[in-house]
Design a protein around this motif. Structure first.
Motif, PDB file in Angstrom:
ATOM      1  N   ASP A 168      33.383  35.148  14.610  1.00 11.76           N
ATOM      2  CA  ASP A 168      33.021  35.631  15.763  1.00 11.76           C
ATOM      3  C   ASP A 168      33.858  36.406  16.619  1.00 11.76           C
ATOM      4  O   ASP A 168      33.655  37.189  17.499  1.00 11.76           O
ATOM      5  CB  ASP A 168      32.210  34.594  16.387  1.00 11.76           C
ATOM      6  CG  ASP A 168      31.380  35.220  17.979  1.00 11.76           C
ATOM      7  OD1 ASP A 168      30.481  35.633  17.682  1.00 11.76           O
ATOM      8  OD2 ASP A 168      31.890  34.466  18.957  1.00 11.76           O
ATOM      9  N   ARG A 169      35.145  35.817  16.820  1.00  2.00           N
ATOM     10  CA  ARG A 169      36.277  36.355  17.533  1.00  2.00           C
ATOM     11  C   ARG A 169      36.358  37.727  17.110  1.00  2.00           C
ATOM     12  O   ARG A 169      36.959  38.442  18.009  1.00  2.00           O
ATOM     13  CB  ARG A 169      37.601  35.500  17.384  1.00  2.00           C
ATOM     14  CG  ARG A 169      37.197  34.134  18.053  1.00  2.00           C
ATOM     15  CD  ARG A 169      38.556  33.285  17.932  1.00  2.00           C
ATOM     16  NE  ARG A 169      39.501  33.611  18.456  1.00  2.00           N
ATOM     17  CZ  ARG A 169      40.835  32.918  18.632  1.00  2.00           C
ATOM     18  NH1 ARG A 169      41.107  31.993  17.643  1.00  2.00           N
ATOM     19  NH2 ARG A 169      41.900  33.557  19.173  1.00  2.00           N
TER      20      ARG A 169
ATOM     21  N   THR B 245      36.240  46.283  22.971  1.00  2.00           N
ATOM     22  CA  THR B 245      36.772  47.508  23.066  1.00  2.00           C
ATOM     23  C   THR B 245      36.023  48.657  23.972  1.00  2.00           C
ATOM     24  O   THR B 245      36.530  49.567  24.510  1.00  2.00           O
ATOM     25  CB  THR B 245      36.999  48.444  21.698  1.00  2.00           C
ATOM     26  OG1 THR B 245      35.959  48.632  20.873  1.00  2.00           O
ATOM     27  CG2 THR B 245      38.010  47.398  20.735  1.00  2.00           C
ATOM     28  N   ILE B 246      34.579  48.379  23.863  1.00  2.00           N
ATOM     29  CA  ILE B 246      33.801  49.224  24.640  1.00  2.00           C
ATOM     30  C   ILE B 246      33.098  48.656  25.738  1.00  2.00           C
ATOM     31  O   ILE B 246      32.277  49.174  26.455  1.00  2.00           O
ATOM     32  CB  ILE B 246      32.585  50.038  23.670  1.00  2.00           C
ATOM     33  CG1 ILE B 246      31.785  48.807  23.083  1.00  2.00           C
ATOM     34  CG2 ILE B 246      33.220  50.927  22.706  1.00  2.00           C
ATOM     35  CD1 ILE B 246      30.457  49.396  22.267  1.00  2.00           C
TER      36      ILE B 246
ATOM     37  N   ALA C 178      44.529  45.953  17.779  1.00  2.00           N
ATOM     38  CA  ALA C 178      46.024  45.828  17.104  1.00  2.00           C
ATOM     39  C   ALA C 178      45.713  44.506  16.160  1.00  2.00           C
ATOM     40  O   ALA C 178      44.851  44.185  15.848  1.00  2.00           O
ATOM     41  CB  ALA C 178      47.069  45.516  18.040  1.00  2.00           C
ATOM     42  N   GLY C 179      46.508  44.730  15.106  1.00  2.00           N
ATOM     43  CA  GLY C 179      46.401  43.659  14.039  1.00  2.00           C
ATOM     44  C   GLY C 179      45.519  43.862  13.061  1.00  2.00           C
ATOM     45  O   GLY C 179      45.484  45.121  12.599  1.00  2.00           O
ATOM     46  N   GLU C 180      44.950  42.813  12.419  1.00  2.00           N
ATOM     47  CA  GLU C 180      43.933  42.914  11.198  1.00  2.00           C
ATOM     48  C   GLU C 180      42.815  43.843  11.554  1.00  2.00           C
ATOM     49  O   GLU C 180      42.439  44.679  10.806  1.00  2.00           O
ATOM     50  CB  GLU C 180      43.447  41.609  10.923  1.00  2.00           C
ATOM     51  CG  GLU C 180      42.950  40.759  11.821  1.00  2.00           C
ATOM     52  CD  GLU C 180      42.662  39.258  11.658  1.00  2.00           C
ATOM     53  OE1 GLU C 180      41.800  38.678  12.296  1.00  2.00           O
ATOM     54  OE2 GLU C 180      43.022  38.991  10.489  1.00  2.00           O
TER      55      GLU C 180
ATOM     56  N   ILE D 102      43.443  45.798  22.154  1.00  2.00           N
ATOM     57  CA  ILE D 102      42.960  44.461  22.152  1.00  2.00           C
ATOM     58  C   ILE D 102      43.062  43.738  20.573  1.00  2.00           C
ATOM     59  O   ILE D 102      43.034  44.475  19.786  1.00  2.00           O
ATOM     60  CB  ILE D 102      41.230  44.300  22.424  1.00  2.00           C
ATOM     61  CG1 ILE D 102      41.013  44.882  23.953  1.00  2.00           C
ATOM     62  CG2 ILE D 102      40.564  43.225  22.188  1.00  2.00           C
ATOM     63  CD1 ILE D 102      39.735  45.169  23.943  1.00  2.00           C
ATOM     64  N   THR D 103      43.648  42.337  20.694  1.00  2.00           N
ATOM     65  CA  THR D 103      43.752  41.790  19.403  1.00  2.00           C
ATOM     66  C   THR D 103      42.879  40.508  19.511  1.00  2.00           C
ATOM     67  O   THR D 103      42.319  40.179  20.414  1.00  2.00           O
ATOM     68  CB  THR D 103      45.189  41.309  19.311  1.00  2.00           C
ATOM     69  OG1 THR D 103      45.550  40.311  20.261  1.00  2.00           O
ATOM     70  CG2 THR D 103      45.980  42.519  19.504  1.00  2.00           C
TER      71      THR D 103
END
Length: 343
Positions: A40-41, A49-50, A186-188, A325-326
């Motif tokens: 869920d995270r 993001t939106i 960013a990230g995965e 956002i990560t």
């Protein structure tokens, strides 16, 4: 430039802003089940993001519809009567999407959030496909009789050109949303969004390029080769920049493609606003579908005063929420301020 021409161009610009901004909103919602898979995270990271901008992006559609109603009431009446069921479906999908986004985190229950995610997906896929289908039909023309009324059936709206238009906007908005997620995360999540964008590139180039070429050869004029070339160039820039990991340029590329494709459609339509497939004498044009000169003059002054304020405010919003956002920034749900549903 006459007032009728000015308002046709302005409505085209309003729809361009709507498709550019709401286009990546739709794309994010369309890709959320894929890029948010696993936790869920992750889904919340994608949706965040939106989160600060999606509702402001929808204002462009409201403004475009209001401008169409005030400047070209005959266009508005004939379009909404002929496409009543389709536009009602779009409206219901947008309402479903709004409610799903707003209420997703109000109840601390995985099943509730899963249902909201389905609502976000439906509310993103349906308009993304429907808008291309609608505008392709507008450019192609519909059965309008001498009373400027829709005289056909629903089956008349499902020609191959219209269906290709729906597929083109669906793929283009999905790619646009993927590029936006690459830019904003960013990230995965970013890595997965980049892989998804690369998978979407080839089919988007083929479908959007084919639809654009069909539009130009069948309905375009000499100057509309320019937006067609810009649309193709935008996709090339997006692909090259994505592989070079120049995320800002990649998103700029899809932005140019969406804007240029909209310009191609409106340029191919001008000076008509809704052609008739029954008789060219029944076409709705910027002249026989417009309001009075006094109405257009008053509207022009209002637009000149209000538009800069809206643009500055929305630009400031994007600047404030410009950071990536990560998943790690998303706190785990604690459930304390939420109401739990009963089994």
């Amino acid at each position: 430039m006459s007032l009728q021409e000015f308002w046709f161009v302005l409505i085209g610009l309003l729809f361009t802003g709507y498709f550019v901004l709401e286009g990546f909103d739709f794309g994010v919602g369309m890709l959320m089940p894929i890029l948010g898979k696993g936790s869920d995270r992750r889904r919340r990271a994608v949706l965040n993001t939106i989160g600060p901008v999606w509702d402001a992006n929808e204002v462009w559609l409201i403004t475009a519809g209001a401008a169409m109603f005030a400047a070209f009431p005959e266009w508005y009446a004939s379009l909404f009567s002929g496409f009543y069921l389709a536009l009602l479906l779009v409206l219901v999908a947008l309402i479903l999407r709004i409610c799903a986004i707003e209420y997703r985190g109000k109840i601390d229950d995985p099943r509730w959030r899963a249902r909201c995610d389905i609502g976000i997906g439906i509310g993103s896929w349906v308009p993304a496909l429907a808008w291309g289908w609608v505008f392709a039909n507008v450019v192609h023309g519909v059965p309008l009789n001498e009373k400027k009324q829709f005289a056909g059936s629903v089956a008349d709206l499902f020609g191959p050109y219209a269906l290709l238009g729906g597929l083109a906007t669906g793929l283009l908005f999905a790619l646009h949303g993927a590029m936006f997620l690459v830019l904003k995360t960013a990230g995965e999540v970013c890595d997965d969004a980049r892989r998804t964008a690369r998978l979407l590139l080839a089919p988007t180039v083929v479908v959007v390029g084919g639809f654009g070429l069909w539009t130009q050869l069948s309905y375009g004029t000499g100057w509309t080769w320019i937006p067609l070339a810009l649309a193709v160039l935008g996709l090339v820039v997006a692909a090259a920049a994505d592989f070079a990991q120049r995320d800002g340029w990649a998103f700029t590329g899809t932005t140019v493609t969406v804007a240029a494709a909209t310009a191609l459609l409106f340029g191919s339509l001008f000076p008509n606003v809704l052609p008739s497939t029954l008789d060219a004498a029944f076409d709705l044009t910027i002249h026989n579908a417009s309001s009075t000169p006094y109405t257009l003059k008053v509207m022009s002054w209002a637009a000149a005063l209000a538009t800069p304020v809206v643009l500055v405010y929305q630009g400031w919003t994007y600047w404030v929420f410009r950071k990536r956002i990560t998943v790690e920034q998303i706190p785990p749900p604690v459930g304390l301020p939420m109401r739990r549903v009963r089994d």
